[in-house]
Design an enzyme around this catalytic site. Structure first.
Site, PDB file in Angstrom:
ATOM      1  N   LYS A 262      50.521  31.945  38.248  1.00 47.59           N
ATOM      2  CA  LYS A 262      49.701  31.238  37.260  1.00 47.59           C
ATOM      3  C   LYS A 262      48.818  30.265  38.021  1.00 47.59           C
ATOM      4  O   LYS A 262      49.301  29.473  38.833  1.00 47.59           O
ATOM      5  CB  LYS A 262      50.581  30.467  36.265  1.00 47.59           C
ATOM      6  CG  LYS A 262      49.784  29.817  35.115  1.00 47.59           C
ATOM      7  CD  LYS A 262      49.101  30.870  34.266  1.00 47.59           C
ATOM      8  CE  LYS A 262      48.256  30.291  33.141  1.00 47.59           C
ATOM      9  NZ  LYS A 262      49.040  29.816  32.014  1.00 47.59           N
TER      10      LYS A 262
ATOM     11  N   SER B  51      48.072  35.154  35.610  1.00 50.50           N
ATOM     12  CA  SER B  51      47.455  34.496  34.459  1.00 50.50           C
ATOM     13  C   SER B  51      46.688  33.282  34.945  1.00 50.50           C
ATOM     14  O   SER B  51      46.925  32.769  36.040  1.00 50.50           O
ATOM     15  CB  SER B  51      48.525  34.064  33.445  1.00 50.50           C
ATOM     16  OG  SER B  51      49.235  35.170  32.942  1.00 50.50           O
TER      17      SER B  51
END
Length: 362
Positions: free
Chosen positions: A158, A228
């Site tokens: 992330k 992400s």
């Protein structure tokens, strides 16, 4: 090392009741928690603030058990959120614990965690980010005590996307960013982190990469990266999962490649791959502890010869269509809607394909 995997239900991004219950009944030792990967019911875009809200809420709760301020909790525990629970996807989180244990008879689930430094806005989506993530993945690999990169089945990263504030900051310094569109920065941010994984695991030669290749050369990819991007981060968090002969416990992880968004066979293949030598070829889905997958629209919008509107719908972004579709397919196999399905697969498998990882009890 023994890795524990615990799912918690969430009624909203601020709901910490199930985690508190599992701590109070002794199921989860808060001092052993090292990471959390979850889905929130936001839109998954640049203005999705449910992710930061969820981190804050859980940090406040865990701080009472760990005797730490919320900011300190967030530095101690890696929080990775993906917004968007379209269709049947259920808002939830998977909590990972790590404790001492004797090695098991065979390879068992191991994990490593590493962080990059904070990135400047002009570094997001560039080779600077690729190299930073690659270095972090190598550190995570060592921490997991995994000697063979082929034993790695899932690397969750992330990282930051560009926000109006970070774009303005770069502009004020005369620095150039990959795009001035916050939501348009997601493919670059996700792509750069995925390529960092690919470089570290030997899936892609760094010499083949350049800034111009990111989010464009889709023939360069990782088969185990799941990345992400969000506005709540400035650095990249790397969570690496694989099987190690030095790990204990009764969990294993495996992966497969989803050929398209309705590929139920790949779900079963990932389960079998996770079972490994301990499986019997007909592993019960009741032994599935967690699933992590990426969802992608079919190339050209054509799914097995039929036209879809995923790529042409002006009202609903294709990522939301894809997450909903794949979530239903996986849930139809396992019966559990508490699964992690994230959209956007830049440099994560071939175009139209997507990775899926499964943790099972053996």
């Amino acid at each position: 090392m023994r890795v524990g995997v615990h799912k918690i239900k969430m009624g909203n991004p601020g709901d910490v009741s199930d985690l508190k219950r599992q701590i109070e009944d002794g199921t989860i030792n808060p001092h052993d928690i090292v990471a959390l990967i979850g889905k929130t019911e936001g839109n998954g875009g640049a203005n999705d603030f449910t992710r930061g809200f969820a981190t804050q809420s859980l940090s406040l709760l865990l701080g009472t058990y760990l005797d730490l301020a919320p900011d300190a909790v967030a530095k101690r525990i890696a929080f990775v959120w993906s917004g968007g629970t379209e269709g049947v996807l259920s808002p939830h989180a998977t909590v990972f614990t790590r404790s001492e244990a004797e090695p098991a008879a065979g390879k068992r689930l191991a994990m490593g965690i590493a962080l990059t430094r904070d990135l400047l806005p002009e570094e997001v989506g560039t080779m600077v980010e690729v190299r930073a993530v690659a270095e972090a993945v190598r550190h995570a690999l060592m921490e997991a005590e995994i000697d063979d990169p082929r034993d790695v089945h899932y690397v969750q990263v992330k990282g930051p996307l560009l926000t109006p504030a970070s774009i303005a900051d770069a502009t004020s310094r005369g620095a150039k960013v990959v795009t001035s569109d916050p939501n348009g920065s997601k493919p670059y941010a996700r792509g750069a982190t995925a390529l960092g994984v690919a470089v570290a695991l030997g899936e892609v030669d760094e010499a083949a990469l350049s800034d111009e290749a990111i989010a464009k050369r889709m023939d360069l990819y990782s088969s185990v990266a799941n990345t992400s991007a969000g506005g709540e981060l400035r650095n990249c968090e790397v969570l690496l999962f694989g099987n190690s002969p030095k790990a204990g416990g009764d969990l294993r992880i495996g992966h497969a490649v989803l050929k398209d968004v309705v590929d139920s066979h790949a779900v079963h293949a990932a389960i079998r791959n996770a079972a490994g030598e301990d499986g019997d070829g007909d592993l019960s889905v009741d032994r599935v502890k967690a699933i992590f997958a990426k969802a992608e629209a079919p190339v050209g919008g054509m799914l097995r010869g039929s036209r879809t509107t995923m790529l042409s719908d002006a009202d609903i972004h294709y990522e939301r269509h894809a997450r909903a579709a794949l979530g239903a397919v996986i849930t139809s196999v396992t019966g559990d809607a508490k699964i992690f399905v994230s959209g956007g697969t830049e440099h994560q498998c071939m175009p139209g394909e997507a990775p899926i990882a499964v943790i099972v009890q053996v």
